[in-house]
Design a protein around this motif. Structure first.
Motif, PDB file in Angstrom:
ATOM      1  N   GLU A  91      66.490  31.633 -97.761  1.00  0.00           N
ATOM      2  CA  GLU A  91      66.026  32.229 -98.968  1.00  0.00           C
ATOM      3  C   GLU A  91      65.936  31.263-100.298  1.00  0.00           C
ATOM      4  O   GLU A  91      64.866  31.111-100.884  1.00  0.00           O
ATOM      5  N   GLN A  92      66.852  30.354-100.338  1.00  0.00           N
ATOM      6  CA  GLN A  92      66.826  29.431-101.213  1.00  0.00           C
ATOM      7  C   GLN A  92      65.547  28.397-100.971  1.00  0.00           C
ATOM      8  O   GLN A  92      64.779  28.114-102.143  1.00  0.00           O
ATOM      9  N   SER A  93      65.407  28.186 -99.650  1.00  0.00           N
ATOM     10  CA  SER A  93      64.274  27.217 -99.457  1.00  0.00           C
ATOM     11  C   SER A  93      62.942  27.928 -99.736  1.00  0.00           C
ATOM     12  O   SER A  93      61.999  27.213-100.245  1.00  0.00           O
ATOM     13  N   ARG A  96      62.251  27.864-103.391  1.00  0.00           N
ATOM     14  CA  ARG A  96      62.039  26.569-103.939  1.00  0.00           C
ATOM     15  C   ARG A  96      60.573  26.189-103.339  1.00  0.00           C
ATOM     16  O   ARG A  96      59.932  25.556-104.298  1.00  0.00           O
ATOM     17  N   THR A 186      66.500  30.172-113.044  1.00  0.00           N
ATOM     18  CA  THR A 186      67.274  29.609-112.043  1.00  0.00           C
ATOM     19  C   THR A 186      68.457  30.156-111.690  1.00  0.00           C
ATOM     20  O   THR A 186      68.908  30.555-110.708  1.00  0.00           O
ATOM     21  N   ASP A 190      70.020  32.262-108.654  1.00  0.00           N
ATOM     22  CA  ASP A 190      70.974  31.690-107.867  1.00  0.00           C
ATOM     23  C   ASP A 190      72.163  32.910-107.774  1.00  0.00           C
ATOM     24  O   ASP A 190      73.060  33.100-106.817  1.00  0.00           O
ATOM     25  N   LEU A 193      71.214  35.492-105.012  1.00  0.00           N
ATOM     26  CA  LEU A 193      71.364  34.795-103.945  1.00  0.00           C
ATOM     27  C   LEU A 193      72.725  34.627-103.548  1.00  0.00           C
ATOM     28  O   LEU A 193      73.051  35.049-102.116  1.00  0.00           O
TER      29      LEU A 193
END
Length: 213
Positions: A91-93, A96, A186, A190, A193
């Protein structure tokens, strides 16, 4: 090598790079073969050596984007400390990637433009990117961290969450919400997630926080 003396292989790459620049600076509507040729510094007929039409150019660019996304997702998954942590890392990737590659991201999910039904490489590249997430969910099932019947809905839920966060961020909506909530986009991402990671760990019984993406 000057912009007017590209050899045959470099011409294709130069046209794709010019197309990506146009999308990032002026939007997809600015893209035409003539305009891309001008941006690349070549004759108006040069793009036709590689692309039959605008859709073919956009399909090749979307394919590039999906392959880049696949590489980044694969790296994030491999670096995770557990199958459950890998899902959060993916998910973070994904988010990003959208932030760092907005031109690709805005095009990749516009099938009416890239016409993947006519360009199978684009469809295959898109399925490969989705397959990284599906395989990571399968790892959770194999590790006993997720029940088999929840695999498909979990995969779609995580895909929808990542894509939704990425799209909202690119469209400036998370910045607006952040201003209202007294935080940043951001920090909002965060927090979301982290919450998803907590739910996944609760379901699996895994202790601790997931590793970084």
């Amino acid at each position: 090598m000057t912009r007017t003396t590209y050899h045959h292989g470099a011409l294709r790459d130069a046209l794709l790079a010019a197309c990506l620049r146009l999308i990032e600076t002026e939007g997809i509507g600015a893209v035409s073969l003539r305009r891309v040729a001008r941006e690349a510094g070549v004759s108006s007929g040069a793009p036709y050596h590689h692309f039959a039409d605008r859709a073919a150019l956009l399909a090749d660019l979307a394919t590039q984007g999906f392959r880049l996304l696949t590489d980044q997702l694969t790296t994030a998954r491999a670096a995770a400390s557990s199958p459950t942590a890998a899902l959060v890392a993916l998910e973070q990737s994904y988010v990003r990637f959208a932030r760092e590659q907005p031109g690709y991201f805005r095009l990749m999910f516009r099938p009416e433009l890239s016409q993947p039904e006519k360009h199978p490489n684009t469809r295959i590249a898109g399925e490969a990117a989705f397959g990284v997430l599906a395989d990571a969910v399968a790892d959770c099932v194999a590790a006993g961290e997720l029940s088999p019947e929840r695999a498909e809905p979990t995969t779609v839920t995580l895909w929808a969450l990542g894509h939704g966060l990425a799209s909202l961020w690119l469209d400036g909506q998370l910045d607006k919400r952040g201003t209202i909530f007294g935080t940043t986009a951001t920090e909002l991402v965060d927090s979301v997630l982290d919450g998803i990671g907590g739910l996944l760990r609760a379901d699996s019984g895994a202790p601790g926080r997931p590793g970084p993406g």
